[in-house]
Design an enzyme around this catalytic site. Structure first.
Site, PDB file in Angstrom:
ATOM      1  N   GLU A   1     -23.275 -30.306  -0.437  1.00 53.91           N
ATOM      2  CA  GLU A   1     -23.271 -30.576   1.263  1.00 53.91           C
ATOM      3  C   GLU A   1     -21.446 -30.622   1.887  1.00 53.91           C
ATOM      4  O   GLU A   1     -21.081 -31.225   1.737  1.00 53.91           O
ATOM      5  CB  GLU A   1     -23.819 -32.410   0.926  1.00 53.91           C
TER       6      GLU A   1
ATOM      7  N   CYS B   1     -18.304 -34.863   9.043  1.00 57.79           N
ATOM      8  CA  CYS B   1     -18.550 -33.653   8.537  1.00 57.79           C
ATOM      9  C   CYS B   1     -19.290 -32.710   9.528  1.00 57.79           C
ATOM     10  O   CYS B   1     -18.881 -31.782   9.606  1.00 57.79           O
ATOM     11  CB  CYS B   1     -19.105 -33.460   7.301  1.00 57.79           C
TER      12      CYS B   1
HETATM   13  P1  NAD Z   1     -12.077 -34.778  -1.227  1.00 61.80           P
HETATM   14  O1  NAD Z   1     -10.868 -34.360  -1.543  1.00 61.80           O
HETATM   15  O2  NAD Z   1     -12.722 -36.219  -1.937  1.00 61.80           O
HETATM   16  O3  NAD Z   1     -13.393 -34.085  -2.607  1.00 61.80           O
HETATM   17  C1  NAD Z   1     -14.237 -34.648  -2.728  1.00 61.80           C
HETATM   18  C2  NAD Z   1     -14.919 -34.807  -4.259  1.00 61.80           C
HETATM   19  O4  NAD Z   1     -14.455 -33.360  -5.126  1.00 61.80           O
HETATM   20  C3  NAD Z   1     -13.704 -35.698  -4.945  1.00 61.80           C
HETATM   21  O5  NAD Z   1     -14.519 -36.319  -5.440  1.00 61.80           O
HETATM   22  C4  NAD Z   1     -12.867 -34.799  -6.020  1.00 61.80           C
HETATM   23  O6  NAD Z   1     -12.055 -35.314  -6.378  1.00 61.80           O
HETATM   24  C5  NAD Z   1     -13.840 -33.342  -6.332  1.00 61.80           C
HETATM   25  N1  NAD Z   1     -12.693 -32.509  -6.041  1.00 61.80           N
HETATM   26  C6  NAD Z   1     -11.515 -32.164  -5.238  1.00 61.80           C
HETATM   27  N2  NAD Z   1     -10.759 -30.810  -6.364  1.00 61.80           N
HETATM   28  C7  NAD Z   1     -11.040 -31.027  -6.861  1.00 61.80           C
HETATM   29  C8  NAD Z   1     -11.050 -30.040  -8.314  1.00 61.80           C
HETATM   30  N3  NAD Z   1     -10.095 -28.536  -7.947  1.00 61.80           N
HETATM   31  N4  NAD Z   1     -12.092 -29.550  -9.103  1.00 61.80           N
HETATM   32  C9  NAD Z   1     -13.004 -30.548  -9.029  1.00 61.80           C
HETATM   33  N5  NAD Z   1     -13.297 -31.501  -8.067  1.00 61.80           N
HETATM   34  C10 NAD Z   1     -12.001 -31.888  -7.155  1.00 61.80           C
HETATM   35  O7  NAD Z   1     -13.166 -34.302  -0.286  1.00 61.80           O
HETATM   36  P2  NAD Z   1     -12.979 -33.240   0.949  1.00 61.80           P
HETATM   37  O8  NAD Z   1     -13.004 -32.038   0.390  1.00 61.80           O
HETATM   38  O9  NAD Z   1     -11.697 -32.724   1.522  1.00 61.80           O
HETATM   39  O10 NAD Z   1     -13.978 -34.280   2.448  1.00 61.80           O
HETATM   40  C11 NAD Z   1     -14.138 -33.113   3.363  1.00 61.80           C
HETATM   41  C12 NAD Z   1     -15.177 -32.278   3.333  1.00 61.80           C
HETATM   42  O11 NAD Z   1     -16.465 -32.542   3.229  1.00 61.80           O
HETATM   43  C13 NAD Z   1     -14.942 -31.770   4.896  1.00 61.80           C
HETATM   44  O12 NAD Z   1     -14.972 -30.316   4.849  1.00 61.80           O
HETATM   45  C14 NAD Z   1     -16.289 -31.859   4.990  1.00 61.80           C
HETATM   46  O13 NAD Z   1     -16.810 -31.333   6.498  1.00 61.80           O
HETATM   47  C15 NAD Z   1     -17.073 -32.418   4.000  1.00 61.80           C
HETATM   48  N6  NAD Z   1     -18.120 -33.188   4.027  1.00 61.80           N
HETATM   49  C16 NAD Z   1     -19.305 -32.602   4.377  1.00 61.80           C
HETATM   50  C17 NAD Z   1     -19.993 -33.713   4.232  1.00 61.80           C
HETATM   51  C18 NAD Z   1     -22.141 -33.779   4.007  1.00 61.80           C
HETATM   52  O14 NAD Z   1     -22.640 -34.099   3.811  1.00 61.80           O
HETATM   53  N7  NAD Z   1     -21.950 -31.783   4.520  1.00 61.80           N
HETATM   54  C19 NAD Z   1     -19.979 -35.145   4.526  1.00 61.80           C
HETATM   55  C20 NAD Z   1     -18.649 -35.533   4.315  1.00 61.80           C
HETATM   56  C21 NAD Z   1     -17.697 -34.371   4.083  1.00 61.80           C
END
Ligand code: NAD
Length: 440
Positions: free
Chosen positions: A216, A250
């Site tokens: 997602e 998102c």
């Molecule tokens: P985040 O930084 O919290 O990362 C998400 C998860 O990935 C965390 O649990 C984190 O620990 C893990 N993570 C981070 N780096 C990692 C790595 N190198 N290796 C393994 N795991 C790792 O969240 P984010 O990515 O900054 O969230 C924002 C993004 O999420 C935006 O692009 C947003 O559009 C998207 N998003 C999508 C939805 C959806 O439902 N489609 C919902 C919310 C957010």
């Protein structure tokens, strides 16, 4: 379940897999009991979660309930209402060459032990809503909250084990090292919500074990505003969707495409709408959130000179406040148009009309959501038929994801797979094909 912290990922996996093998998670009764327990957790622990969400994101209490706590309760209630019917085997016609006594049907099997990795922007809802589907489908679950929302992660790590079956559910807190260690394990499915860069890391790790994934992801969700629409209505709905959670949503409208005349009239309408929602001093509004951390604050303030500031532009690093901001005359080559904004900045890009808008969208990654404000049936049809996006909203941004009968997910760069309601059962189950032929 505090002992979980002393357990290694492989010990957690072995323990949960052993539970799954006993068949404990398969009966409908276990599944519904878990969903009810989660519901109780949300009612009894709702205030704690709302306080944590306020600590992490300055999230107004009303938003915390509406978009995370009550949102998840709705998902639970919807699932409890329909689960038995969704899980019923579905008969299909057996072909004639197998004889008149042959029968065939499909049956949903749980996948096994699944991993749910959540992001920080809706850090409770985006961990719990996928868990509803995973538990309803009869799986054991490892839940990994986002370390970037530490108060919410801590509240979830405390609450979940107090309500759910700890033989089958584990919470693992931590950041990149902990998630990397988890990803080395063999899960039966990984459900990841977050950005596409980490999505690729997740998918690569999953490939080692041929584990299926749901990704997602996000991206830039465009808005097309047609000529001749009621711009006060458009501006109010746009502002609500954009500045919810300070733009860290998102499916938030990322940027507006419209013709120059409409753009000129939309500017004052957006100013009025923003003042209507947050007053003339949004920094003092109880209805407006904050940016999650300094890194994102700095990234966002670096985008503020990508256009002419129509409204907003104010910032305060000590409180991680960025005012609801509208930028006009934005060049498609400007920094704000190069990446998902994920903050309270709304650029307006002018196009000559519908054809150019469709071309603009199709020249870029397939969005998670696409929004259209128009009175024209023909325009609606053209957008629907000539573009591809995870979801499509006519006249109202963001809200399509509250329709639990609709699949929620992206396409292409915005994600793989979908969930909510019965689509969560599809995601977290295997639909097994069964053929039966009597022996005599
Ligand atoms: P985040 O930084 O919290 O990362 C998400 C998860 O990935 C965390 O649990 C984190 O620990 C893990 N993570 C981070 N780096 C990692 C790595 N190198 N290796 C393994 N795991 C790792 O969240 P984010 O990515 O900054 O969230 C924002 C993004 O999420 C935006 O692009 C947003 O559009 C998207 N998003 C999508 C939805 C959806 O439902 N489609 C919902 C919310 C957010």
């Amino acid at each position: 379940m505090n002992h979980i912290h002393s357990e290694s990922p492989s010990e957690i996996l072995a323990r949960l897999r052993a539970t799954f093998r006993t068949g404990r998670t398969k009966p409908l009764e276990w599944r519904t009991a878990q969903l009810r327990a989660l519901r109780t957790m949300l009612t009894e622990g709702g205030a704690d979660l709302a306080a944590a969400l306020h600590a992490d994101l300055g999230k107004p209490s009303g938003d915390a309930y509406r978009t995370e706590i009550d949102f998840t309760i709705r998902e639970i209630d919807h699932t409890l209402d329909h689960l038995e019917a969704w899980l019923a085997p579905e008969a299909v016609a057996a072909p004639r060459h197998l004889g008149p006594d042959a029968s065939a049907w499909t049956q949903y099997d749980p996948l096994g032990v699944v991993l749910v990795i959540a992001p920080w922007n809706y850090p409770a809802g985006l961990l719990l809503a996928p868990m509803v589907g995973a538990l309803a489908s009869g799986n054991a679950v490892v839940a990994k909250p986002s370390e970037l929302a530490p108060a919410t992660a801590a509240a979830l790590a405390r609450l979940l084990p107090a309500y759910l079956d700890t033989h089958a559910v584990a919470v693992v807190e931590g950041g990149i090292p902990e998630t990397t260690a988890l990803l080395a394990e063999h899960f039966d499915h990984i459900f990841y919500t977050g950005n596409g860069t980490v999505g690729r890391i997740v998918m690569r790790a999953a490939a080692e074990h041929l584990t299926s994934v749901t990704l997602e992801l996000g991206g830039k969700s465009p808005v097309f505003v047609d000529r001749g629409t009621d711009l006060d209505v458009v501006a109010e709905r746009l502002a609500r969707g954009k500045f919810l959670n300070a733009g860290q949503t998102c499916v938030a409208p990322d940027y507006v495409l419209t013709d120059p005349l409409t753009a000129a009239a939309l500017e004052p309408a957006l100013r009025r709408a923003i003042e209507g929602l947050y007053g003339t001093e949004p920094a003092t509004s109880g209805e407006y959130g904050r940016i999650v951390n300094e890194r994102h604050f700095d990234r966002l303030t670096g985008l503020l000179d990508s256009g002419r500031v129509v409204v907003g532009g104010g910032t305060d690093r000590t409180t991680r406040f960025i005012a609801p901001t509208v930028l006009a005359d934005v060049d498609p080559a400007a920094p704000v148009m190069q990446e998902e904004i994920f903050g309270p900045i709304l650029p307006i890009v002018t196009v000559s009309g519908l054809d150019e808008a469709i071309g603009f969208v199709n020249d870029r990654d397939k969005p998670l959501a696409l929004y259209v404000f128009t009175e024209s049936e023909d325009t609606r049809h053209r957008i629907a038929d000539e573009t591809s996006s995870g979801g499509l909203g006519y006249g109202l941004p963001v809200a399509h994801l509250t329709v639990l009968e609709l699949p929620f997910g992206g396409v292409g760069e915005s994600g793989i797979g979908s969930y909510h309601g019965r689509y969560s059962i599809e995601t977290f189950s295997h639909r097994k094909a069964v053929l039966a032929k009597p022996l005599a």
